[in-house]
Design a protein around this motif. Structure first.
Motif, PDB file in Angstrom:
ATOM      1  N   TYR A 187      -0.078   3.881  -5.990  1.00 57.32           N
ATOM      2  CA  TYR A 187      -1.324   4.648  -5.962  1.00 57.32           C
ATOM      3  C   TYR A 187      -2.375   3.923  -6.803  1.00 57.32           C
ATOM      4  O   TYR A 187      -2.047   3.318  -7.824  1.00 57.32           O
ATOM      5  N   LEU A 188      -3.605   4.028  -6.351  1.00 63.09           N
ATOM      6  CA  LEU A 188      -4.689   3.316  -7.013  1.00 63.09           C
ATOM      7  C   LEU A 188      -5.995   4.078  -6.802  1.00 63.09           C
ATOM      8  O   LEU A 188      -6.276   4.530  -5.674  1.00 63.09           O
ATOM      9  N   ILE A 189      -6.759   4.226  -7.861  1.00 65.95           N
ATOM     10  CA  ILE A 189      -8.078   4.852  -7.751  1.00 65.95           C
ATOM     11  C   ILE A 189      -9.096   3.845  -8.253  1.00 65.95           C
ATOM     12  O   ILE A 189      -8.963   3.317  -9.366  1.00 65.95           O
ATOM     13  N   LYS A 190     -10.099   3.587  -7.426  1.00 64.40           N
ATOM     14  CA  LYS A 190     -11.163   2.652  -7.769  1.00 64.40           C
ATOM     15  C   LYS A 190     -12.502   3.307  -7.475  1.00 64.40           C
ATOM     16  O   LYS A 190     -12.583   4.330  -6.798  1.00 64.40           O
ATOM     17  N   THR A 191     -13.570   2.677  -7.958  1.00 68.05           N
ATOM     18  CA  THR A 191     -14.906   3.158  -7.641  1.00 68.05           C
ATOM     19  C   THR A 191     -15.607   2.158  -6.727  1.00 68.05           C
ATOM     20  O   THR A 191     -15.222   0.985  -6.639  1.00 68.05           O
ATOM     21  N   ARG A 192     -16.616   2.650  -6.051  1.00 65.57           N
ATOM     22  CA  ARG A 192     -17.375   1.801  -5.121  1.00 65.57           C
ATOM     23  C   ARG A 192     -17.872   0.544  -5.831  1.00 65.57           C
ATOM     24  O   ARG A 192     -18.314   0.585  -6.973  1.00 65.57           O
ATOM     25  N   GLY A 193     -17.792  -0.569  -5.106  1.00 69.46           N
ATOM     26  CA  GLY A 193     -18.272  -1.823  -5.660  1.00 69.46           C
ATOM     27  C   GLY A 193     -17.210  -2.645  -6.357  1.00 69.46           C
ATOM     28  O   GLY A 193     -17.375  -3.860  -6.543  1.00 69.46           O
ATOM     29  N   GLN A 194     -16.134  -1.996  -6.776  1.00 75.69           N
ATOM     30  CA  GLN A 194     -15.054  -2.733  -7.424  1.00 75.69           C
ATOM     31  C   GLN A 194     -14.244  -3.509  -6.396  1.00 75.69           C
ATOM     32  O   GLN A 194     -14.444  -3.384  -5.191  1.00 75.69           O
ATOM     33  N   GLN A 195     -13.335  -4.323  -6.892  1.00 76.14           N
ATOM     34  CA  GLN A 195     -12.414  -5.004  -6.003  1.00 76.14           C
ATOM     35  C   GLN A 195     -10.987  -4.596  -6.374  1.00 76.14           C
ATOM     36  O   GLN A 195     -10.737  -4.086  -7.466  1.00 76.14           O
ATOM     37  N   VAL A 196     -10.060  -4.819  -5.441  1.00 69.03           N
ATOM     38  CA  VAL A 196      -8.682  -4.408  -5.667  1.00 69.03           C
ATOM     39  C   VAL A 196      -7.733  -5.439  -5.053  1.00 69.03           C
ATOM     40  O   VAL A 196      -8.060  -6.070  -4.041  1.00 69.03           O
TER      41      VAL A 196
ATOM     42  N   LEU B 159      -0.390  -0.515   4.293  1.00 71.83           N
ATOM     43  CA  LEU B 159       1.022  -0.751   4.565  1.00 71.83           C
ATOM     44  C   LEU B 159       1.291  -2.227   4.771  1.00 71.83           C
ATOM     45  O   LEU B 159       0.521  -2.931   5.417  1.00 71.83           O
ATOM     46  N   CYS B 160       2.398  -2.652   4.243  1.00 71.49           N
ATOM     47  CA  CYS B 160       2.864  -4.019   4.406  1.00 71.49           C
ATOM     48  C   CYS B 160       4.170  -3.968   5.203  1.00 71.49           C
ATOM     49  O   CYS B 160       4.975  -3.045   5.025  1.00 71.49           O
ATOM     50  N   ALA B 161       4.338  -4.933   6.099  1.00 70.45           N
ATOM     51  CA  ALA B 161       5.567  -4.987   6.890  1.00 70.45           C
ATOM     52  C   ALA B 161       6.079  -6.421   6.912  1.00 70.45           C
ATOM     53  O   ALA B 161       5.282  -7.365   6.974  1.00 70.45           O
ATOM     54  N   SER B 162       7.380  -6.590   6.878  1.00 75.30           N
ATOM     55  CA  SER B 162       7.932  -7.947   6.948  1.00 75.30           C
ATOM     56  C   SER B 162       8.886  -8.073   8.124  1.00 75.30           C
ATOM     57  O   SER B 162       9.426  -7.082   8.626  1.00 75.30           O
ATOM     58  N   SER B 163       9.060  -9.296   8.569  1.00 78.28           N
ATOM     59  CA  SER B 163      10.037  -9.599   9.615  1.00 78.28           C
ATOM     60  C   SER B 163      10.500 -11.035   9.413  1.00 78.28           C
ATOM     61  O   SER B 163       9.815 -11.832   8.765  1.00 78.28           O
ATOM     62  N   PRO B 164      11.642 -11.375   9.958  1.00 76.88           N
ATOM     63  CA  PRO B 164      12.188 -12.708   9.693  1.00 76.88           C
ATOM     64  C   PRO B 164      11.266 -13.854  10.121  1.00 76.88           C
ATOM     65  O   PRO B 164      11.039 -14.791   9.351  1.00 76.88           O
ATOM     66  N   GLN B 165      10.762 -13.767  11.354  1.00 75.98           N
ATOM     67  CA  GLN B 165       9.942 -14.867  11.869  1.00 75.98           C
ATOM     68  C   GLN B 165       8.616 -14.374  12.421  1.00 75.98           C
ATOM     69  O   GLN B 165       7.869 -15.152  13.008  1.00 75.98           O
ATOM     70  N   GLY B 166       8.338 -13.100  12.255  1.00 77.24           N
ATOM     71  CA  GLY B 166       7.203 -12.504  12.945  1.00 77.24           C
ATOM     72  C   GLY B 166       7.699 -11.867  14.226  1.00 77.24           C
ATOM     73  O   GLY B 166       8.755 -12.225  14.731  1.00 77.24           O
ATOM     74  N   GLY B 167       6.962 -10.932  14.756  1.00 83.99           N
ATOM     75  CA  GLY B 167       7.408 -10.261  15.962  1.00 83.99           C
ATOM     76  C   GLY B 167       7.273  -8.761  15.838  1.00 83.99           C
ATOM     77  O   GLY B 167       6.785  -8.241  14.839  1.00 83.99           O
ATOM     78  N   ALA B 168       7.747  -8.083  16.859  1.00 88.17           N
ATOM     79  CA  ALA B 168       7.466  -6.660  16.959  1.00 88.17           C
ATOM     80  C   ALA B 168       8.442  -5.773  16.197  1.00 88.17           C
ATOM     81  O   ALA B 168       8.154  -4.594  16.008  1.00 88.17           O
ATOM     82  N   GLU B 169       9.566  -6.269  15.778  1.00 94.63           N
ATOM     83  CA  GLU B 169      10.487  -5.466  14.972  1.00 94.63           C
ATOM     84  C   GLU B 169      10.163  -5.745  13.510  1.00 94.63           C
ATOM     85  O   GLU B 169      10.524  -6.797  12.959  1.00 94.63           O
ATOM     86  N   GLN B 170       9.471  -4.814  12.907  1.00 91.31           N
ATOM     87  CA  GLN B 170       8.963  -5.007  11.559  1.00 91.31           C
ATOM     88  C   GLN B 170       9.523  -3.942  10.631  1.00 91.31           C
ATOM     89  O   GLN B 170       9.779  -2.804  11.035  1.00 91.31           O
ATOM     90  N   PHE B 171       9.636  -4.303   9.361  1.00 93.46           N
ATOM     91  CA  PHE B 171      10.174  -3.417   8.333  1.00 93.46           C
ATOM     92  C   PHE B 171       9.058  -3.119   7.353  1.00 93.46           C
ATOM     93  O   PHE B 171       8.502  -4.016   6.730  1.00 93.46           O
ATOM     94  N   PHE B 172       8.752  -1.847   7.238  1.00 90.99           N
ATOM     95  CA  PHE B 172       7.593  -1.439   6.461  1.00 90.99           C
ATOM     96  C   PHE B 172       7.940  -1.017   5.048  1.00 90.99           C
ATOM     97  O   PHE B 172       9.027  -0.451   4.794  1.00 90.99           O
ATOM     98  N   GLY B 173       7.011  -1.265   4.144  1.00 93.95           N
ATOM     99  CA  GLY B 173       7.108  -0.741   2.805  1.00 93.95           C
ATOM    100  C   GLY B 173       6.553   0.671   2.737  1.00 93.95           C
ATOM    101  O   GLY B 173       6.090   1.204   3.741  1.00 93.95           O
ATOM    102  N   PRO B 174       6.596   1.276   1.548  1.00 95.87           N
ATOM    103  CA  PRO B 174       6.138   2.660   1.404  1.00 95.87           C
ATOM    104  C   PRO B 174       4.625   2.809   1.392  1.00 95.87           C
ATOM    105  O   PRO B 174       4.110   3.915   1.561  1.00 95.87           O
ATOM    106  N   GLY B 175       3.913   1.688   1.229  1.00 97.75           N
ATOM    107  CA  GLY B 175       2.464   1.745   1.240  1.00 97.75           C
ATOM    108  C   GLY B 175       1.842   1.893  -0.135  1.00 97.75           C
ATOM    109  O   GLY B 175       2.503   2.316  -1.098  1.00 97.75           O
ATOM    110  N   THR B 176       0.575   1.525  -0.211  1.00102.65           N
ATOM    111  CA  THR B 176      -0.248   1.761  -1.404  1.00102.65           C
ATOM    112  C   THR B 176      -1.369   2.697  -0.995  1.00102.65           C
ATOM    113  O   THR B 176      -2.117   2.407  -0.056  1.00102.65           O
ATOM    114  N   ARG B 177      -1.466   3.825  -1.681  1.00104.84           N
ATOM    115  CA  ARG B 177      -2.531   4.797  -1.402  1.00104.84           C
ATOM    116  C   ARG B 177      -3.727   4.447  -2.262  1.00104.84           C
ATOM    117  O   ARG B 177      -3.677   4.577  -3.479  1.00104.84           O
TER     118      ARG B 177
END
Lengths: 111, 112
Positions: free
Chosen positions: B10-19, B90-108
């Motif tokens: 989780y992350l809270i930022k204000t307008r104009g900042q970077q993340v 959301l971030c997803a990884s796969s061995p070589q790229g492709g449609a079967e991807q494994f997702f992380g829990p995400g950053t809100r």
């Protein structure tokens, strides 16, 4: 745009089979059908995929029509933990870096 | 094997900042993809990295950028944050790229 059409929502009684339909009338000959689900506030989870034959794994079964224009994901004995948004995606298995997601079907399992 | 991990959750930022958001793929996976999910637009593809090279990019402005390190870990950066950047990333990884991807829990990310 997504190449699939799914109903926005469905209900199913706990313990019964949940059958989720998906239309993909423009699917090309070498594209596969993939199913993912996303439980609230979690990342999507891969369920199953297939080309033209029916497929089954420990989570679900996938039935693809002979003309490949539609498919059905079957959860054989739905539990409350199966409540999620289910996404049907058509993609090439080894060259699709970019999955295109539709709105999916919100499946609610009722006790 | 450990799954895909994302930090922070989780992350809270204000307008104009970077993340900067971080993603560690499943061990042995060389492809990392990033997605943005909002209630209005759903899941949208940002970009994909394979062996430290960006292979594909979605239709997002240049404020969104990413990189991948030699150990396959990936970061994405959003500069000059706007209110509309509030989303689940959301971030997803796969061995070589492709449609079967494994997702992380995400950053809100919430932009105020």
């Amino acid at each position: 745009d997504a190449k699939t059409t799914q109903p926005p929502s469905m209900d199913c009684a706990e313990g019964r089979a949940a059958n989720l339909p998906c239309n993909h009338s423009t699917i090309s000959g070498n594209e596969y059908v993939y199913w993912y689900r996303q439980i609230h506030s979690q990342g999507p989870q891969y369920i199953i995929h297939g080309l033209k034959n029916n497929e089954t794994n420990e989570m679900a079964s996938l039935i693809i029509t002979e003309d490949r224009k539609s498919s059905t994901l079957i959860l054989p004995h739905a539990t409350l933990r199966d409540t999620a948004v289910y996404y049907c995606i058509v993609a090439l298995p080894y060259s699709n870096y970019q999955l295109i997601w539709g709105a999916g079907t919100k499946l609610i399992i009722k006790p | 094997k450990a799954g895909v991990t994302q930090t922070p959750r989780y992350l809270i930022k204000t307008r104009g900042q970077q993340v900067t958001l971080s993603c560690s793929p499943i061990s042995g996976h060389r492809s990392v993809s990033w997605y943005q999910q909002t209630p209005g637009q759903g899941l949208q593809f940002l970009f994909e990295y394979f062996s430290e090279t960006q292979r594909n990019k979605g239709n997002f402005p240049g404020r969104f950028s990413g990189r991948q390190f030699s150990n396959s870990r990936s970061e994405m950066n959003v500069s000059t944050l706007e209110l509309g950047d509030s989303a689940l990333y959301l971030c997803a990884s796969s061995p070589q790229g492709g449609a079967e991807q494994f997702f992380g829990p995400g950053t809100r990310l919430t932009v105020l």
